[in-house]
Design a protein around this motif. Structure first.
Motif, mmCIF file in Angstrom:
data_model
loop_
_atom_site.group_PDB
_atom_site.id
_atom_site.type_symbol
_atom_site.label_atom_id
_atom_site.label_comp_id
_atom_site.label_asym_id
_atom_site.label_seq_id
_atom_site.Cartn_x
_atom_site.Cartn_y
_atom_site.Cartn_z
ATOM 1 N N ASP A 103 -3.376 0.441 -2.865
ATOM 2 C CA ASP A 103 -2.981 -0.859 -2.983
ATOM 3 C C ASP A 103 -2.510 -1.053 -4.389
ATOM 4 O OD1 ASP A 103 -3.471 -1.235 -0.441
ATOM 5 O OD2 ASP A 103 -5.680 -2.404 -1.092
ATOM 6 N N ASN A 145 -4.238 1.379 -7.022
ATOM 7 C CA ASN A 145 -5.685 1.505 -7.078
ATOM 8 C C ASN A 145 -6.119 2.829 -6.192
ATOM 9 O OD1 ASN A 145 -5.787 0.488 -4.563
ATOM 10 N ND2 ASN A 145 -6.639 -1.603 -5.484
ATOM 11 N N ASP A 146 -7.282 2.906 -6.017
ATOM 12 C CA ASP A 146 -8.152 4.120 -5.460
ATOM 13 C C ASP A 146 -8.012 3.981 -3.935
ATOM 14 O OD1 ASP A 146 -9.174 4.881 -7.972
ATOM 15 O OD2 ASP A 146 -11.198 3.908 -7.546
ATOM 16 N N VAL A 147 -7.533 2.757 -3.423
ATOM 17 C CA VAL A 147 -7.199 2.701 -2.071
ATOM 18 C C VAL A 147 -5.814 2.460 -1.704
ATOM 19 C CG1 VAL A 147 -9.387 1.715 -1.491
ATOM 20 C CG2 VAL A 147 -7.723 0.397 -1.941
ATOM 21 N N LYS A 162 1.318 5.403 0.858
ATOM 22 C CA LYS A 162 0.609 6.279 1.473
ATOM 23 C C LYS A 162 1.340 7.748 1.624
ATOM 24 C CE LYS A 162 -1.881 3.226 4.563
ATOM 25 N NZ LYS A 162 -2.080 2.802 6.196
ATOM 26 N N VAL A 181 -3.935 7.406 1.772
ATOM 27 C CA VAL A 181 -3.676 6.335 0.668
ATOM 28 C C VAL A 181 -3.491 7.351 -0.541
ATOM 29 C CG1 VAL A 181 -5.083 4.585 1.629
ATOM 30 C CG2 VAL A 181 -6.111 6.034 0.229
ATOM 31 N N THR A 241 0.848 -1.220 0.167
ATOM 32 C CA THR A 241 -0.100 0.090 0.095
ATOM 33 C C THR A 241 0.845 1.308 -0.106
ATOM 34 O OG1 THR A 241 -1.704 -1.101 1.289
ATOM 35 C CG2 THR A 241 -1.864 1.286 1.113
ATOM 36 N N SER A 251 -3.403 7.069 -4.864
ATOM 37 C CA SER A 251 -3.855 6.435 -5.932
ATOM 38 C C SER A 251 -3.197 6.732 -7.211
ATOM 39 C CB SER A 251 -5.581 6.456 -6.336
ATOM 40 O OG SER A 251 -5.750 7.699 -6.462
#
Length: 440
Positions: free
Chosen positions: A66, A62-64, A34, A40, A32, A42
């Protein structure tokens, strides 16, 4: 054993445009991304570059926040995270292992993309796999001492250093499973014979192994065909630099001490050549070469196309005698002279005529007759069968025994020893060829 020439040819296409399902011979990197405050991010570009070959794999968070890098070939990587408005983060010397899911979480700092934060992966890396496994890198495989009996076998490491793995390269037990139930993979391709868990002909050449992994439990669904664990071999690939290796190993009985059994027999028969140091010789040689595919004036494969080749040859002769647990006829017996068996001091009974029957006495079937309603025959004088009564067929068989099965010691029983090994004569040649090309 007859000479074997085993050729293993694997052609690996590294496809970066779309990952393929399953990764039994590859690794995965998850994580992930951040910012410094924990939010987070993206759209972060993640680019993993193999430090040896220059091959690249890219993806976006991606949007979160990850991301996932799939089907990464085994090797060492430089992983860069970049997003406009943030400093580029680079992780170097990141090792990807076969069948392993690695985790790498990153926090980006505000700044220019041209600014970089570089971190070397000397610290321990996290893994998301639930499986129980032991991984041996090439340095361990080549540096530690191993048994050379019948060639170099990496599989022997598993039985020596892996918890829950017992047996040998013929019959093994993993994690409490039954024998002949493990899977063997070479670069993700099954190499098991009809007897499950055994190689088709030979294990992978030691010079060609980049990584060897033993998985004992907790395997994912892609390993569903096995109930006894998995042995996974990842073969070496060529890199942007030409490299190679050479090896030689030799053994000769001239450098060995004699066996205890031979020394014991020499005490009774000091001039018998059969009790000298047994022929015990092994010569193992091999080498490897790899690099970018280069055709002068036509093609330069740097960062795209690579080759790797390895060869090992093992020649062994081991004629050490085993224990004296076989009985063969004495030379006199083959000539019809059984006087050594006759013991006239020991009577075991009487015949129909009241004559004594001595221990070890043999009788002439040509004199069989009836006297007083009872069958009797006469013993051979001196317990010696006349040559005229030995058939030509029996004489031929006696000649074979005389030439091929002479007694090792001069006694009636347990007077012969076979070889101590099942295969006193052994030849094995292994060739491994591998090509890699990146399509883009």
């Amino acid at each position: 054993m007859n000479s074997k020439c085993v050729v293993m040819f694997l052609l690996t296409l590294s496809l970066t445009v779309s990952p393929l399902p399953g990764q039994m011979d590859r690794g995965t990197i998850n994580g992930t991304v951040k910012d410094a405050s924990g939010g987070v991010l993206s759209g972060v570009e993640i680019k993993a570059t193999n430090q040896n070959t220059g091959l690249q794999t890219t993806t976006l968070s991606n949007d979160v926040g990850d991301y996932r890098l799939l089907r990464m070939t085994v090797g060492t990587y430089r992983i860069a995270f970049s997003l406009p408005g943030f400093k580029t983060f680079e992780r170097t010397d990141f090792n990807v292992s076969v069948g392993q899911v690695h985790r790498l979480d990153v926090r980006l700092e505000i700044g220019e993309v041209s600014d970089s934060v570089i971190v070397s992966a000397n610290s321990e890396m996290l893994s998301e796999n639930a499986l129980v496994s032991t991984t041996l890198q090439n340095e361990v495989i080549t540096d530690l001492p191993i048994s050379f009996s019948g060639g170099r076998i990496a599989e022997n490491f598993a039985f020596a250093v892996t918890p829950g793995v017992e047996g040998d390269n013929w019959e093994s037990f993993m994690g409490g499973g039954q024998a002949f139930s493990k899977e063997v993979l070479i670069d993700g391709i099954s190499a098991s014979a009809q007897i499950q868990g055994n190689f088709l002909e030979t294990p992978a050449s030691m010079e060609a192994i980049q990584e060897f992994k033993v998985q004992t439990s907790g395997m994912s669904a892609e390993y569903g065909r096995t109930s006894g664990g998995v042995f996974s071999y990842a073969l070496k690939s060529g890199t942007n630099d030409f490299h190679g290796s050479l090896l030689h190993y030799g053994r000769n009985e001239a450098l060995n001490a004699n066996t205890w059994m031979n020394n014991w027999n020499l005490a009774d028969d000091p001039h018998n050549p059969r009790y000298k140091r047994a022929r015990d010789r092994e010569v193992l040689w091999g080498g490897s070469a790899g690099g970018p595919i280069y055709i002068p004036g036509l093609y330069k494969g740097r960062d795209r196309s690579f080759f790797f080749f390895a060869v090992e040859h093992d020649k062994r002769e081991d004629y050490e005698l085993g224990t004296l647990d076989r009985t063969v006829p004495l030379p006199a017996f083959l000539d019809g002279d059984f006087s050594a068996l006759l013991d006239t001091t020991k009577t075991v009974g009487t015949d129909a005529l009241g004559r004594p029957v001595y221990s070890g006495q043999i009788y002439n079937p040509a004199t069989l007759r009836q006297e007083g309603g009872k069958w009797v025959s006469d013993p051979f004088p001196g317990n010696i069968i006349p040559k005229s009564q030995i058939s030509p067929a029996s004489a031929r068989i006696a000649d074979l025994f005389r030439k091929q099965y002479p007694p090792s010691v001069n006694r009636l029983t347990n007077n012969n020893a076979g070889t101590a090994t099942n295969s006193p004569w052994f030849r094995l040649t292994q060739y491994t060829m591998k090509g890699d090309h990146q399509l883009s």
